[in-house]
Scaffold this motif. Structure first.
Motif, PDB file in Angstrom:
ATOM      1  N   THR A  63     -38.086   8.591  10.426  1.00  0.00           N
ATOM      2  CA  THR A  63     -38.314   7.365  11.174  1.00  0.00           C
ATOM      3  C   THR A  63     -39.006   6.299  10.335  1.00  0.00           C
ATOM      4  OG1 THR A  63     -40.306   8.392  12.103  1.00  0.00           O
ATOM      5  CG2 THR A  63     -38.332   8.422  13.464  1.00  0.00           C
ATOM      6  N   SER A 111     -44.530   1.985   9.061  1.00  0.00           N
ATOM      7  CA  SER A 111     -43.342   2.362   9.822  1.00  0.00           C
ATOM      8  C   SER A 111     -43.394   1.846  11.229  1.00  0.00           C
ATOM      9  CB  SER A 111     -43.214   3.882   9.854  1.00  0.00           C
ATOM     10  OG  SER A 111     -44.270   4.399  10.594  1.00  0.00           O
ATOM     11  N   THR A 165     -32.119  11.064  17.414  1.00  0.00           N
ATOM     12  CA  THR A 165     -32.446   9.650  17.486  1.00  0.00           C
ATOM     13  C   THR A 165     -33.007   9.316  18.855  1.00  0.00           C
ATOM     14  OG1 THR A 165     -30.588   9.228  16.004  1.00  0.00           O
ATOM     15  CG2 THR A 165     -31.538   7.326  17.125  1.00  0.00           C
ATOM     16  N   ARG A 179     -37.735  -0.886   7.413  1.00  0.00           N
ATOM     17  CA  ARG A 179     -37.653   0.454   6.833  1.00  0.00           C
ATOM     18  C   ARG A 179     -38.391   0.437   5.508  1.00  0.00           C
ATOM     19  NH1 ARG A 179     -31.860   1.423   4.104  1.00  0.00           N
ATOM     20  NH2 ARG A 179     -32.622   3.533   4.381  1.00  0.00           N
ATOM     21  N   GLU A 209     -31.204  -1.383   9.056  1.00  0.00           N
ATOM     22  CA  GLU A 209     -32.405  -1.655   9.836  1.00  0.00           C
ATOM     23  C   GLU A 209     -33.306  -2.623   9.084  1.00  0.00           C
ATOM     24  OE1 GLU A 209     -34.426   1.884  10.982  1.00  0.00           O
ATOM     25  OE2 GLU A 209     -32.720   2.707  12.086  1.00  0.00           O
ATOM     26  N   ASP A 269     -40.423   1.493  14.852  1.00  0.00           N
ATOM     27  CA  ASP A 269     -39.052   1.509  15.336  1.00  0.00           C
ATOM     28  C   ASP A 269     -38.664   0.072  15.628  1.00  0.00           C
ATOM     29  OD1 ASP A 269     -37.274   3.664  17.583  1.00  0.00           O
ATOM     30  OD2 ASP A 269     -36.649   1.769  16.710  1.00  0.00           O
ATOM     31  N   GLY A 293     -35.981   5.107   7.842  1.00  0.00           N
ATOM     32  CA  GLY A 293     -35.015   4.304   8.572  1.00  0.00           C
ATOM     33  C   GLY A 293     -33.598   4.529   8.061  1.00  0.00           C
TER      34      GLY A 293
END
Length: 769
Positions: free
Chosen positions: A470, A159, A141, A480, A477, A161, A473
């Protein structure tokens, strides 16, 4: 001063991956995040916050529309300023030093590194190592967080983060209409419609089969029945299925390409593309397949699940890759041809005609998911696809964004230091660009290929486990997405053994999220969706192809528990007759000590207790110095290290997270005898393959994952041959749950004896004349 300080802060905030991209490209890379905004501040390119964000947004739009030329005039000057700062920064230079550039034979270099590293206190070193007392998932991570900027260059716009805000990734918007299945029609010369109507066509047979509720219930509840057969090249082949017993496949001695129902261009291009693997012996028998490819493709083309645990990067790796690329491309071309053909039929149909015959799609477009460990693998796969689609040199196919793809997935041959000496299998696995965080969508339509297609407009998705993780997810979250996995028809997991060295949790996470009902419709025409997808039965039609270099319980578990193909499964199960112990060349007594355990879960604690009670006391004496303890699991390594600290033992340690200076120090201390024990992880050996000098006593806390690591580590004893007769020892701990690993080391016959014997200690001696 303020600008300089801002520049230094910017350098510190950049990850190693970002610095590498800036150095390699020397110009803007698609960083549309807060780091990107900082670049403008550091380069005095913005007057106020509002104008910066406006400029960034406009550039983002321009970037998404760019062609292969990829000239980005607006930001080059700013990035060149930052690049100049990077080149003159000693801090960044020291961070960018490649671990692999170390020459192990140069002891002077090691001493220099040691003196440099010794400026740090031992306390600081311990602090660094203590930070690594985290599970592998957390390490991965952290890596993902550091590489968030690189995500923007991969192949999906879905996608990001969430911890870094919205990140715009590059996607090819320009060619969206050209590659849309809904608005295109079959070209006459490229059509293969008649071939697709044939009853013997495996694609049609598999996808058009309508399962009943009772059959689905059978597959969910009843155990599988299995049978085995002996094939000339694959060896022992195990067929298993839950439904009524299917006809057992027989290996074809000869294969006519025309009988394989390949789509039109592949019949002519495959023999040319594959001729590099054909020897003079094979050519008279079969002009297009090697014996291995012939048997593998026979299974693939029957749409059964396949587990092949003998894929070797050094010998047959490329053969296997070409075979599954042919199968995947053949599947996609047939599926798309069916859709385009039905588009024409729907256009020409009379009003009021029933359209239920034209169910030819899934709930989302992606059909094939290919999981590979490194960018180099994705590069080779795309090159194979291009070669298979190009009929001849005059008929080149149009590949969009090819230049960008080569820049991001290719590698510079000059990057690799020339003085490295590594085994051949290491060179084969770690060839080219070995970045393990990527994903890219590929759309194929008739005579064109589109790289960096958005996932929902892609036919094939090529990704690493980390890259796909990633996107998927984790629960909780906000941002995702895994709807694009809902209608995957072929899942290919290549080089599965490498994921054991990366993070196996990513593979398990993927398997839990594949073939689920999507949360959104994504603009699908439900009148065209197959009933199997609407019934949420996709997983019973999905073909899984699993390739690995070894048999491992975790890999076996994925194949047994996550593969539900109604046609059945095929696994290759050959047992090793000799084992890697036969490759140990030093004269060495090998003491195998069996520990008793009631269950798989109790083995971990049982092994630790056995080690500290029975094994370690024998090695505490000063006469047993120079003892290397080989630990495959990082969790076991942390546990042992903490115990050694608590007991105040004289030891040092090396793991995959240890800094280069600390590695040099540990190796030097161990060689000189200043440290009695060296804790050594398997993943460090996998990624570095350094020769550890000074070993006199070996302890395998657990058997290695790769059997050839056993002989490699044992043969390191001869690296310190100073002419003095040394008494070397080797102790190996094993349990009944290590049967597969034990067989790979000592052979199947000895394994059976060792597991059934009443004695718990067995001795083998190697190196005798």
């Amino acid at each position: 001063m303020g600008k300089r300080r801002a520049g230094r802060e910017l350098l510190r905030s950049l990850s190693k991956k970002q610095k590498k991209h800036l150095r390699e490209f020397g110009e803007e890379h698609p960083f549309y995040d807060k780091v990107f905004a900082c670049c403008f501040i550091g380069c005095s390119c913005c007057c106020c916050l509002h104008s910066c964000f406006t400029f960034q947004s406009e550039d983002s739009d321009e970037s998404s529309k760019e062609s292969d030329s990829e000239t980005e005039v607006e930001q080059v000057s700013g990035y060149h300023k930052l690049l100049a700062t990077l080149k003159t920064s000693p801090e960044s230079e020291s961070e960018e030093e490649d671990d692999e550039s170390e020459s192990e034979e140069d002891e002077a270099s090691e001493a220099e590194m040691d003196s440099e590293g010794s400026q740090k206190t031992g306390e600081a070193e311990e602090g660094e190592e203590d930070k690594n007392d985290v599970p592998e998932e957390e390490e991965a991570t952290d890596t993902a967080e550091q590489m968030f900027s690189q995500e923007q260059a991969d192949g999906t716009d879905t996608s990001c983060d969430p911890r870094h805000g919205v990140i715009e990734e590059f996607t090819d918007v320009k060619h969206e209409s050209e590659f849309s299945l809904e608005t295109n029609f079959m070209e006459e010369e490229s059509g293969d419609c008649n071939a697709d109507r044939r009853d013997s066509n495996p694609f049609k047979q598999h996808m058009d089969k309508e399962l009943e509720e009772k059959e689905i219930e059978k597959m969910s509840t009843l155990p599988k029945t299995s049978s085995q057969n002996q094939w000339p090249r694959l060896g022992q082949v195990i067929f298993s299925s839950t439904l009524e017993k299917h006809k057992t496949l027989k290996a074809d001695k000869e294969v006519d390409v025309k009988q394989l129902h390949l789509h039109k261009p592949l019949e002519s291009t495959w023999p040319k593309v594959n001729k590099q693997f054909l020897s003079e012996v094979d050519k008279p028998i079969d002009s297009s397949f090697t014996p291995l490819q012939r048997e593998l493709f026979c299974i693939m083309n029957s749409y059964r699940d396949l587990f092949y645990p003998e894929r070797n990067a050094l010998t047959n790796g490329e053969e296997v890759r070409h075979a599954y690329c042919l199968h995947a491309l053949n599947h996609v071309l047939k599926a798309n041809a069916q859709v385009l053909s039905n588009n024409a039929k729907r256009r020409d149909r009379k009003p009021g005609t029933d359209t239920d015959d034209h169910r030819d799609q899934g709930l989302t477009r992606p059909k094939v998911l290919m999981i590979v460990p490194f960018r180099e693998c994705a590069l080779r796969i795309v090159h194979i696809f291009i070669s298979l689609l190009e009929v001849n040199d005059k008929k080149k196919i149009d590949v969009s964004n090819k230049k960008r793809f080569k820049g991001e997935f290719g590698s510079d041959p000059e990057e690799k230091p020339p003085n490295l000496k590594r085994p051949e299998d290491y060179e084969a696995v770690f060839a080219g660009n070995i970045d393990d965080h990527f994903r890219i969508g590929v759309a194929i339509l008739q005579k064109s290929m589109r790289l960096y297609a958005p996932f929902y407009s892609s036919d094939i998705i090529i990704a690493s486990p980390l890259g796909i993780r990633t996107v998927i997810g984790a629960e909780g979250e906000k941002k995702r997405d895994f709807d694009f996995l809902s209608s995957i028809e072929i899942l290919i997991i290549d080089q599965a053994d490498i994921y054991l060295m990366q993070n196996w949790e990513h593979v398990l996470h993927l398997m839990k999220h594949i073939n689920l009902l999507p949360l959104d419709s994504h603009g699908v025409d439900f009148s065209r969706v197959r009933m199997l997808n609407l019934n949420n039965w996709s997983k019973y039609y999905r073909q899984t192809l699993l390739f690995s270099a070894l048999q491992d319980p975790q890999i076996n578990s994925v194949f047994n528990k996550h593969c539900f193909n109604y046609v059945g499964q095929v696994a290759i199960r050959n047992v090793p007759l000799t084992g890697s112990i036969s490759h140990v060349v030093v004269q060495l007594p090998h003491v195998f000590r069996r520990l008793e355990a009631d269950s798989v879960t109790s083995v971990i604690d049982g092994r630790f207790q056995f080690f500290i009670d029975k094994v370690l006391p024998e090695y505490r004496d000063a006469i047993m110095s120079h003892t290397l303890i080989y630990v495959p699991s990082y969790f076991d390594y942390v546990r042992l290290r903490n115990y050694f600290k608590k007991e105040d033992l004289n030891f040092t340690h090396i793991c995959e997270y240890t800094k280069k200076a600390a590695v040099c120090r540990a190796r030097r201390f161990f060689l000189k005898g200043e440290k009695q024990f060296l804790l050594f992880t398997e993943r460090f050996h996998f990624y570095k393959r350094y020769t550890i000098k000074g070993i006199r006593n070996l302890i395998f806390y657990e058997l290695p994952t790769y059997s050839h690591f056993y002989s490699e580590i044992c043969n390191m004893l001869k690296a310190t041959d100073n002419g003095v007769d040394a008494t070397w020892t080797c102790t190996v701990l094993y349990s009944k749950y290590d049967a597969q690993k034990l067989a790979a080391v000592v052979g199947i016959d000895r394994t059976a004896q060792m597991l059934q014997s009443k004695k718990n200690v067995h001795l083998f001696v190697t190196g005798e004349n």
